[in-house]
Design a protein around this motif. Structure first.
Motif, PDB file in Angstrom:
ATOM      1  N   LEU A 121      -0.654 -18.122 -16.365  1.00  0.00           N
ATOM      2  CA  LEU A 121      -0.957 -18.696 -15.053  1.00  0.00           C
ATOM      3  C   LEU A 121      -0.215 -17.956 -13.943  1.00  0.00           C
ATOM      4  N   LEU A 122       1.004 -17.527 -14.204  1.00  0.00           N
ATOM      5  CA  LEU A 122       1.748 -16.745 -13.223  1.00  0.00           C
ATOM      6  C   LEU A 122       1.059 -15.414 -12.978  1.00  0.00           C
ATOM      7  N   ASN A 123       0.537 -14.808 -14.025  1.00  0.00           N
ATOM      8  CA  ASN A 123      -0.198 -13.551 -13.896  1.00  0.00           C
ATOM      9  C   ASN A 123      -1.460 -13.749 -13.057  1.00  0.00           C
ATOM     10  N   VAL A 124      -2.159 -14.840 -13.267  1.00  0.00           N
ATOM     11  CA  VAL A 124      -3.354 -15.148 -12.463  1.00  0.00           C
ATOM     12  C   VAL A 124      -2.967 -15.320 -10.995  1.00  0.00           C
ATOM     13  N   PHE A 125      -1.867 -16.018 -10.749  1.00  0.00           N
ATOM     14  CA  PHE A 125      -1.390 -16.190  -9.373  1.00  0.00           C
ATOM     15  C   PHE A 125      -1.074 -14.843  -8.728  1.00  0.00           C
ATOM     16  N   TYR A 126      -0.413 -13.959  -9.469  1.00  0.00           N
ATOM     17  CA  TYR A 126      -0.086 -12.636  -8.938  1.00  0.00           C
ATOM     18  C   TYR A 126      -1.365 -11.849  -8.625  1.00  0.00           C
ATOM     19  N   ASN A 127      -2.369 -11.945  -9.493  1.00  0.00           N
ATOM     20  CA  ASN A 127      -3.636 -11.251  -9.239  1.00  0.00           C
ATOM     21  C   ASN A 127      -4.297 -11.759  -7.957  1.00  0.00           C
ATOM     22  N   VAL A 128      -4.327 -13.064  -7.788  1.00  0.00           N
ATOM     23  CA  VAL A 128      -4.928 -13.647  -6.584  1.00  0.00           C
ATOM     24  C   VAL A 128      -4.147 -13.215  -5.342  1.00  0.00           C
ATOM     25  N   ALA A 129      -2.824 -13.200  -5.441  1.00  0.00           N
ATOM     26  CA  ALA A 129      -1.996 -12.802  -4.303  1.00  0.00           C
ATOM     27  C   ALA A 129      -2.245 -11.337  -3.932  1.00  0.00           C
ATOM     28  N   VAL A 130      -2.404 -10.485  -4.917  1.00  0.00           N
ATOM     29  CA  VAL A 130      -2.678  -9.072  -4.632  1.00  0.00           C
ATOM     30  C   VAL A 130      -4.045  -8.920  -3.982  1.00  0.00           C
ATOM     31  N   ILE A 131      -5.032  -9.659  -4.454  1.00  0.00           N
ATOM     32  CA  ILE A 131      -6.372  -9.594  -3.871  1.00  0.00           C
ATOM     33  C   ILE A 131      -6.341 -10.077  -2.421  1.00  0.00           C
ATOM     34  N   ILE A 132      -5.635 -11.170  -2.158  1.00  0.00           N
ATOM     35  CA  ILE A 132      -5.518 -11.670  -0.785  1.00  0.00           C
ATOM     36  C   ILE A 132      -4.793 -10.654   0.092  1.00  0.00           C
ATOM     37  N   SER A 133      -3.791  -9.987  -0.466  1.00  0.00           N
ATOM     38  CA  SER A 133      -3.071  -8.965   0.309  1.00  0.00           C
ATOM     39  C   SER A 133      -3.987  -7.803   0.670  1.00  0.00           C
ATOM     40  N   VAL A 134      -4.814  -7.382  -0.264  1.00  0.00           N
ATOM     41  CA  VAL A 134      -5.758  -6.294   0.024  1.00  0.00           C
ATOM     42  C   VAL A 134      -6.751  -6.729   1.100  1.00  0.00           C
ATOM     43  N   MET A 135      -7.227  -7.963   1.011  1.00  0.00           N
ATOM     44  CA  MET A 135      -8.139  -8.457   2.035  1.00  0.00           C
ATOM     45  C   MET A 135      -7.448  -8.535   3.395  1.00  0.00           C
ATOM     46  N   GLY A 136      -6.181  -8.925   3.416  1.00  0.00           N
ATOM     47  CA  GLY A 136      -5.426  -8.978   4.663  1.00  0.00           C
ATOM     48  C   GLY A 136      -5.212  -7.599   5.261  1.00  0.00           C
ATOM     49  N   ILE A 137      -4.954  -6.619   4.410  1.00  0.00           N
ATOM     50  CA  ILE A 137      -4.808  -5.248   4.897  1.00  0.00           C
ATOM     51  C   ILE A 137      -6.122  -4.771   5.510  1.00  0.00           C
ATOM     52  N   TYR A 138      -7.222  -5.061   4.854  1.00  0.00           N
ATOM     53  CA  TYR A 138      -8.534  -4.683   5.386  1.00  0.00           C
ATOM     54  C   TYR A 138      -8.789  -5.353   6.737  1.00  0.00           C
ATOM     55  N   TYR A 139      -8.458  -6.646   6.815  1.00  0.00           N
ATOM     56  CA  TYR A 139      -8.624  -7.370   8.078  1.00  0.00           C
ATOM     57  C   TYR A 139      -7.779  -6.737   9.177  1.00  0.00           C
ATOM     58  N   GLY A 140      -6.552  -6.411   8.875  1.00  0.00           N
ATOM     59  CA  GLY A 140      -5.663  -5.813   9.862  1.00  0.00           C
ATOM     60  C   GLY A 140      -6.151  -4.466  10.355  1.00  0.00           C
ATOM     61  N   ILE A 141      -6.686  -3.662   9.433  1.00  0.00           N
ATOM     62  CA  ILE A 141      -7.182  -2.341   9.832  1.00  0.00           C
ATOM     63  C   ILE A 141      -8.434  -2.463  10.692  1.00  0.00           C
ATOM     64  N   THR A 142      -9.351  -3.340  10.306  1.00  0.00           N
ATOM     65  CA  THR A 142     -10.607  -3.456  11.057  1.00  0.00           C
ATOM     66  C   THR A 142     -10.401  -4.061  12.436  1.00  0.00           C
ATOM     67  N   ASN A 143      -9.357  -4.882  12.613  1.00  0.00           N
ATOM     68  CA  ASN A 143      -9.121  -5.522  13.903  1.00  0.00           C
ATOM     69  C   ASN A 143      -7.948  -4.917  14.668  1.00  0.00           C
ATOM     70  N   ASN A 144      -7.495  -3.755  14.241  1.00  0.00           N
ATOM     71  CA  ASN A 144      -6.378  -3.055  14.884  1.00  0.00           C
ATOM     72  C   ASN A 144      -5.128  -3.919  15.003  1.00  0.00           C
ATOM     73  N   GLN A 145      -4.892  -4.738  14.012  1.00  0.00           N
ATOM     74  CA  GLN A 145      -3.684  -5.579  13.940  1.00  0.00           C
ATOM     75  C   GLN A 145      -2.766  -4.964  12.873  1.00  0.00           C
ATOM     76  N   TYR A 146      -2.029  -3.961  13.281  1.00  0.00           N
ATOM     77  CA  TYR A 146      -1.246  -3.198  12.313  1.00  0.00           C
ATOM     78  C   TYR A 146      -0.021  -3.945  11.803  1.00  0.00           C
ATOM     79  N   LEU A 147       0.434  -4.939  12.540  1.00  0.00           N
ATOM     80  CA  LEU A 147       1.528  -5.768  12.039  1.00  0.00           C
ATOM     81  C   LEU A 147       1.066  -6.542  10.802  1.00  0.00           C
ATOM     82  N   TYR A 148      -0.167  -7.034  10.824  1.00  0.00           N
ATOM     83  CA  TYR A 148      -0.724  -7.709   9.651  1.00  0.00           C
ATOM     84  C   TYR A 148      -0.769  -6.760   8.461  1.00  0.00           C
TER      85      TYR A 148
END
Length: 72
Positions: A15-42
């Motif tokens: 279950l901890l491994n599943v949580f880590y996978n979800v967190a990494v996926i959310i982080s990648v999505m957040g990086i994509y959001y930050g790049i597309t909206n020019n929010q480099y702090l994100y």
């Protein structure tokens, strides 16, 4: 009783491994959001959290691998 504890301990790690996978996926999505909206702090924040979760995932996988080796 000992086998049940080991089984529960392994499920916790799964279950901890599943949580880590979800967190990494959310982080990648957040990086994509930050790049597309020019929010480099994100990007920086999500990059740091993603790196942290990848590091924790690697540590967990090494621990599981060592536990399996000791079992044999």
């Amino acid at each position: 009783m000992i086998q049940v504890c080991k089984f529960i301990n392994m499920w916790k790690k799964v279950l901890l491994n599943v949580f880590y996978n979800v967190a990494v996926i959310i982080s990648v999505m957040g990086i994509y959001y930050g790049i597309t909206n020019n929010q480099y702090l994100y990007c920086v924040i999500f990059l740091a959290t993603g790196a942290f979760f990848v590091y924790q995932k690697i540590k967990l996988l090494k621990a599981v691998k060592a536990e399996i080796r000791n079992k044999k």
